[in-house]
Design a protein around this motif. Structure first.
Motif, PDB file in Angstrom:
ATOM      1  N   ARG A 221       9.265  -1.726 -13.050  1.00 29.38           N
ATOM      2  CA  ARG A 221       9.194  -1.791 -11.587  1.00 29.38           C
ATOM      3  C   ARG A 221       7.745  -1.701 -11.116  1.00 29.38           C
ATOM      4  N   LYS A 222       7.039  -0.743 -11.696  1.00 33.01           N
ATOM      5  CA  LYS A 222       5.642  -0.538 -11.281  1.00 33.01           C
ATOM      6  C   LYS A 222       4.831  -1.819 -11.515  1.00 33.01           C
ATOM      7  N   ARG A 223       4.982  -2.387 -12.691  1.00 31.93           N
ATOM      8  CA  ARG A 223       4.190  -3.584 -12.998  1.00 31.93           C
ATOM      9  C   ARG A 223       4.540  -4.741 -12.071  1.00 31.93           C
ATOM     10  N   ALA A 224       5.808  -4.773 -11.646  1.00 31.77           N
ATOM     11  CA  ALA A 224       6.228  -5.870 -10.770  1.00 31.77           C
ATOM     12  C   ALA A 224       5.864  -5.590  -9.313  1.00 31.77           C
ATOM     13  N   GLY A 225       5.284  -4.416  -9.071  1.00 30.36           N
ATOM     14  CA  GLY A 225       4.898  -4.106  -7.699  1.00 30.36           C
ATOM     15  C   GLY A 225       5.873  -3.206  -6.977  1.00 30.36           C
TER      16      GLY A 225
ATOM     17  N   ASN B   3       3.359   5.646  -5.776  1.00 32.12           N
ATOM     18  CA  ASN B   3       3.286   5.628  -7.237  1.00 32.12           C
ATOM     19  C   ASN B   3       2.124   6.483  -7.741  1.00 32.12           C
ATOM     20  N   GLU B   4       1.047   6.407  -7.028  1.00 29.66           N
ATOM     21  CA  GLU B   4      -0.151   7.172  -7.387  1.00 29.66           C
ATOM     22  C   GLU B   4       0.202   8.650  -7.624  1.00 29.66           C
ATOM     23  N   GLY B   5       0.968   9.187  -6.687  1.00 28.95           N
ATOM     24  CA  GLY B   5       1.326  10.604  -6.771  1.00 28.95           C
ATOM     25  C   GLY B   5       2.203  10.942  -7.960  1.00 28.95           C
ATOM     26  N   LEU B   6       2.906   9.942  -8.487  1.00 27.16           N
ATOM     27  CA  LEU B   6       3.841  10.195  -9.588  1.00 27.16           C
ATOM     28  C   LEU B   6       3.269   9.746 -10.925  1.00 27.16           C
ATOM     29  N   LEU B   7       2.048   9.201 -10.867  1.00 29.41           N
ATOM     30  CA  LEU B   7       1.556   8.463 -12.030  1.00 29.41           C
ATOM     31  C   LEU B   7       1.387   9.317 -13.276  1.00 29.41           C
ATOM     32  N   ALA B   8       0.858  10.498 -13.088  1.00 29.41           N
ATOM     33  CA  ALA B   8       0.589  11.340 -14.261  1.00 29.41           C
ATOM     34  C   ALA B   8       1.872  11.609 -15.035  1.00 29.41           C
TER      35      ALA B   8
ATOM     36  N   GLN C 167       0.830  -1.194   0.000  1.00 28.59           N
ATOM     37  CA  GLN C 167       0.000   0.000   0.000  1.00 28.59           C
ATOM     38  C   GLN C 167       0.876   1.260   0.000  1.00 28.59           C
ATOM     39  N   GLN C 168       1.952   1.225   0.754  1.00 29.10           N
ATOM     40  CA  GLN C 168       2.864   2.380   0.778  1.00 29.10           C
ATOM     41  C   GLN C 168       3.407   2.663  -0.623  1.00 29.10           C
ATOM     42  N   ILE C 169       3.739   1.600  -1.303  1.00 25.68           N
ATOM     43  CA  ILE C 169       4.279   1.760  -2.656  1.00 25.68           C
ATOM     44  C   ILE C 169       3.213   2.276  -3.603  1.00 25.68           C
TER      45      ILE C 169
END
Lengths: 424, 424, 424, 424
Positions: free
Chosen positions: D389-393, D12-17, D6-8
């Motif tokens: 990295r994102k896709r791997a979690g 990531n959410e904040g950097l997604l755009a 969840q922390q990750i």
């Protein structure tokens, strides 16, 4: 020009008293002097034909007078060296520059000076006038099979010349490599080179050897396709028992331990020959022993040790050659200095107390092992080398006699001040 | 041959959509794009006349067709480069090979291509036909005062040619040094060289600079008399305020931290100019950025930082030149690649987030400092460099256009396949 | 443990016949033997306290028995060396490890063994227990003024200890530098370091010198803030006439010409001292003369030549010290070997035929110049060094006597097999 | 400490755009994005246990807080890295420091963090408390058979631990060598080492590999008994098909062409694994990609090319490990940077236009071949690595998240500021 025995005898006569005193002193200090001298007399170092002319760098070349313009004159030069030091009894030819027009005549010229024909050297690192295909992008490695074929045929041609002259070895030094990342496939370059070498190998006479020389860099500045001893050993192992690795002292990366490489190649039975010179930065091709004389001694220490361990004949079982370039010295003077330094290092190596060294090593007595090597190195062996020369009919002080006889002046008189050496 | 604006415009047209997309992307990613582009447009890199011909090594040289045979053709070549990339607006001449017969005519040829005359280069590292005294044992260091005098006069002659052409600097690269221990007295060599340089210095016009270049080794292989930045700085400090040190990237011992040298010379106010190239082993003179692009960036990072700290003008206050040799590439292609790599490194250096870097350093936050530099370096700045070229009237992809226009083929047609470049 | 004169005399007695024969031989071969011996007797080499313990690498350290655990024992060790060779008459202390508790007592201990206090060494390259601020990111260069101040004060403290002991010099070796691009501003690091050194300089007594040592790399692996002789010279020139550059043989980039650096520093009047050792790869800190004895000789050749040109006293006007690390040898044996090698190189340098060398150089007679240097180097000078030792009261063969006396065994008996040396 | 998904995700959410924009851009620029990402996800780099503590040099070591004091904590640290970047899924243990007390418990700890056990590392380069015989003069090379036997048994012990943990390889790095000429017989050292390795080899389980690592110098400074790739290949060829050569980027002489070595070892089927790091001078053990990122890319270019040519699986058929030392950075930050640089180099290598490169090479079009490699290298691949990295979690920006989460502070809280890592 010829130096006759009487000239040498007269010269030696004048130095004899001093020499005898020095030789008697050293004889009283060390054991086995006669054995050492006998080995020194037998030891012969090949002179490469290209070292007889003016060397140079990409920034230019400075001429000197009396340079040998023909193969006959090159042999004459080696004959002069050999007359003076009796340790330069062979010449190593470079094809295409040294192609003899008449084998018998050339052999006669050489025999008259007591000169033999050492390993033959092929040349595929520059293009010759009229050459069909270019070696700009390599020879035995080339992506173009036709270029490889041309280079293979050149090497076979060189073997044929050598057979006629009585040589027994081919030295292959390849400039092949690349200047930029991406330029070539290392894998394909290796495989092409191996295949090309195999074709050359199959043309070797039964009693010949092929020496595969390696070099870290220059004239290619990113990669070299036979770049280090490991690569050379891969090629020579795959080629077969007539293939050997040749070590040139200037062909390594900074700080390489060359004496260890020599020991390991001997241990594998794959050391074939040697190109002596010295260097500080790269393949500087300076006079042997002029920069790192202790390294030269350490190398000879491994050579003697490793050859003895395999029951090899020091004088015959490896190819000993000089490879040097002379930018600021008279080439003949430089070669006299090189041979002298090599003989001194060999003499020192013969003096190493092997039993004591083995005992020190068995105890990991590092300080003592160092003392033993340095004792041999610090001993002034010049009287031994001089005595060996004298007994063999050479001059006690070759360089001094060379100057006293005015050899260079005489050569200039005979050949002119503007004579040019073919080849490099 | 000339490349006209229409050819470039047409070429760019075809690439415009893709370029615009890329440029817009990068513009949206980084700050200060317009400032960076403006600086990129201003930045000009001098092309040395000797880099227009075939380079080579002591092992030989491979010819290419269409080589410039005259000074006019050399300027024409630089004009072609400049037309393509708009960052090669000057030529650096090498005397004696580039002595103009008619200054006005040559200046006209240059002006027509928008080319200026960068630093003049003297040559005392080889002997010219008919030269009275030899530089075999050095020029400004020579033990013979007459040789030194000849070399000094040559340098003064070079200044005079430069004055006529509108150059403002003399670059002195000395091959002087020695090949063997004992050959020279380091002290006397230094003092002689200093005295000689002082005579040259006193002949410098008021608004001229002299660049004293250093080099670790080659063509001398034991010592070099201006061998490192410390020695050069000693000379330039003693000479006076018109004397500066010139850094050539290939002139260092292995592993040298060149960017630190650059920073320190700037800190002393004594950095004068730069010779760009790349290398792996020695003075390999490879294409800039082809081996160590990160090092090139780090050097530019220091250049930008240090010049900004002194309020210097990036484009004008240092001499920017390429010094390269082309053994396996078309020289003009190689130079296009070099200029491109230099511009990319400069663009990346301009992008470094200086405030963040200073903050990281103030906290000894090493990981963060590394991130900041690598962020700039990893950014794909090619669209910025292309945009700058386009705005300046150059091609979006100079190398591609060079090939599309068949420049080499055209030059061969005009000059022949066997044309030879004078000089090295 | 003490070695008394009688032990030495008895030992020498047994070797006297052989020695006399060798000494008479060499005396009959060369000129000026008495002058050489007189200079050899005067020459004293400082022993650094840290070289008396077990050296090591980051991969570990191998213990040996009888290591000196106190300052007194360190002085005792140097006393043993000096008793044996009479050329090790001083110790160079390392603070904080060698802070004396009682100056008078320590001076007495030293005086009893004839040992003086050589240059004092500060330490700011590691943190001591209880130290307020860390040197992790440098000391005199640190971005934090408080860290710089702490390091400055430490150096001033070291001077004070030295004053009490009668030392006359401070050696500053800085590990300061960076491990990663971006980590520090080269400019600020230089300027901070200069400012810090100026503060230390201003605390120097009138008759003191400060030696600023340089090093290319390690323990920092990207940049070093006093990284080469050029940087050191910048600092020492800006500091003033009491500041000198110190050369450590292992602190250079690969292939550096150290003898040239020595000559130039002497020419500038800025060479202050020397750290002897030998190396193949980096700062290997091996026994002097164990890897490149010819280089050691060439360096001494420049030292003798340069000092004579300035009318300097060989024995007094430069600081001569060993800096070595002992990973596989008994440190005392290693130091005896180092001193021996240094004395031999010095003796050979004293033997160089200067007039002949000057004549050869005046004619650019390169081959002859090489002969002259090699003549000196190839001469077996061990009998000269031994004679000088004998006359000064030392042993003809220090290492042999060291072993015969069982010095190490005795030290183990006295200090134990597990004794630990403080400091590195 | 554990980092939960969840922390990750929140981070990531904040950097997604921003990320999505960059990823879409790069996806529109290059071909085969999905394939590249899939390979990036599969690629796993082993973390050596010793890289989790404070590195250092022989001059000292600077502590940092929260260092892992137990094997469990070391695995925890690797788990943190793996949680952040999903490319650090294994740990490489060093025996004796990482001997598990309870295999099942340790395997559970590792499994909980998704960590596997990579190659096991033996240690015979320093002596452990209570060890019977010393490795001061080498281990597998030792002249004393009992020492060799002890070292062989230690290696067999390491294999046994590895078997229990599910490791499949043993890495043998030998410090064996010598510090002084004469110290050992190169031939005997080689033969002893080979014999010792053969005994270890015979203890290897069927499905295991042994990696024989080579190193040019340090901690021995004259010779190393497995000193270069040629020596390692000799050993591994003689040992058999389970033996492979391991390349550590910092273990070469200056200027070595490592990418060529990699290509040749792959061509011989003898490359086994890799130790990533970067360096400027020696075995500096700096962060991968921090000094020569282009070299790292060129190495990966050969790895991808050579593995593809042999149909090897990039992720599984070679051992990928980091070997670094952290003197001035938080080790976990350093390792995140290293993995990031390795992934970027791998991504760039995957992007190389192979067909175009083969065509350029077939034409010896050197400029074009360079362009092709540089096109891949200059492309900003960070969005690809981030997407993988994102896709791997994992985290889009691992280092940023590491700092935001205050990992180091938390570890200090849990383990204390003075915790000490076992081992080096």
């Amino acid at each position: 020009m010829r130096i006759d025995k009487q000239q040498i005898a007269t010269f030696n006569e004048g130095l004899l008293a001093g020499h005898t005193k020095r030789f008697e002193y050293i004889s009283s200090e060390i054991d086995g002097v006669e054995q050492i001298i006998s080995k020194l007399i037998d030891f012969q170092i090949g002179i490469p034909s290209w070292a007889l002319g003016a060397g140079g760098t990409r920034f230019g070349r400075f001429h000197f007078g009396g340079a040998p313009a023909t193969l006959e004159e090159k042999i004459e030069d080696v004959g002069l060296l050999h007359a003076l030091n009796r340790n330069s009894g062979s010449i190593s030819l470079h094809i295409p520059w040294d192609v003899p027009k008449d084998y018998a005549a050339i052999k006669k010229v050489a025999a008259d000076s007591g000169i033999k024909f050492d390993a033959m050297n092929s040349n595929t690192f520059q293009d010759q006038p009229g050459q069909l295909l270019s070696y700009k992008f390599g020879s035995l490695q080339n992506v173009d099979k036709a270029v490889r074929k041309q280079a293979i045929e050149h090497n076979i041609e060189v073997i044929k010349h050598g057979v006629e002259l009585g040589s027994k070895a081919l030295t292959v030094w390849l400039a092949d490599g690349s200047c930029f990342p991406g330029q070539l496939s290392f894998r394909n370059a290796f495989n092409n080179t191996l295949e090309s070498l195999q074709e050359i190998y199959s043309a070797l006479p039964e009693d010949w050897k092929v020496f595969v020389e390696y070099k870290a860099f220059e004239p290619n500045f990113y990669s070299t396709t036979v770049g280090d001893w490991g690569q050379s050993l891969l090629y020579t192992s795959k080629l077969g028992e007539k293939a050997y690795t040749l070590v040139d002292l200037g062909h390594h990366l900074p700080n390489a331990n060359i004496e260890q490489i020599v020991a390991l190649l001997l241990n594998e039975g794959k050391l074939g020959g040697f190109h002596f010179n010295d260097s500080k930065y790269g393949d500087d091709d300076l006079t042997a022993g002029s920069i790192k004389p202790y390294q030269l001694f350490l190398i000879f220490n491994e050579l003697v040790d490793g050859m003895d361990a395999r029951g090899m004949n020091h004088a015959k079982d490896l190819g000993w050659m000089i490879d040097a370039s002379h930018n600021v010295k008279d080439p003949l003077e430089d070669l006299l200095q090189s041979v002298d330094a090599i003989m001194a290092a060999y003499a020192q190596a013969l003096m190493v107390d092997k039993k004591a060294l083995e005992a020190a090593r068995a105890n990991s007595d590092v300080a003592q092992a160092q003392e033993i090597l340095q004792n041999a190195f610090r001993t002034d062996v010049r009287p031994l080398v001089a005595e060996a020369r004298k007994r063999a009919g050479g001059a006690l002080q070759p360089l001094t006699l060379y100057r006293q006889l005015g050899v260079r002046e005489q050569l200039i008189k005979e050949r002119g001040v503007d004579s040019q050496t073919t080849g490099l």
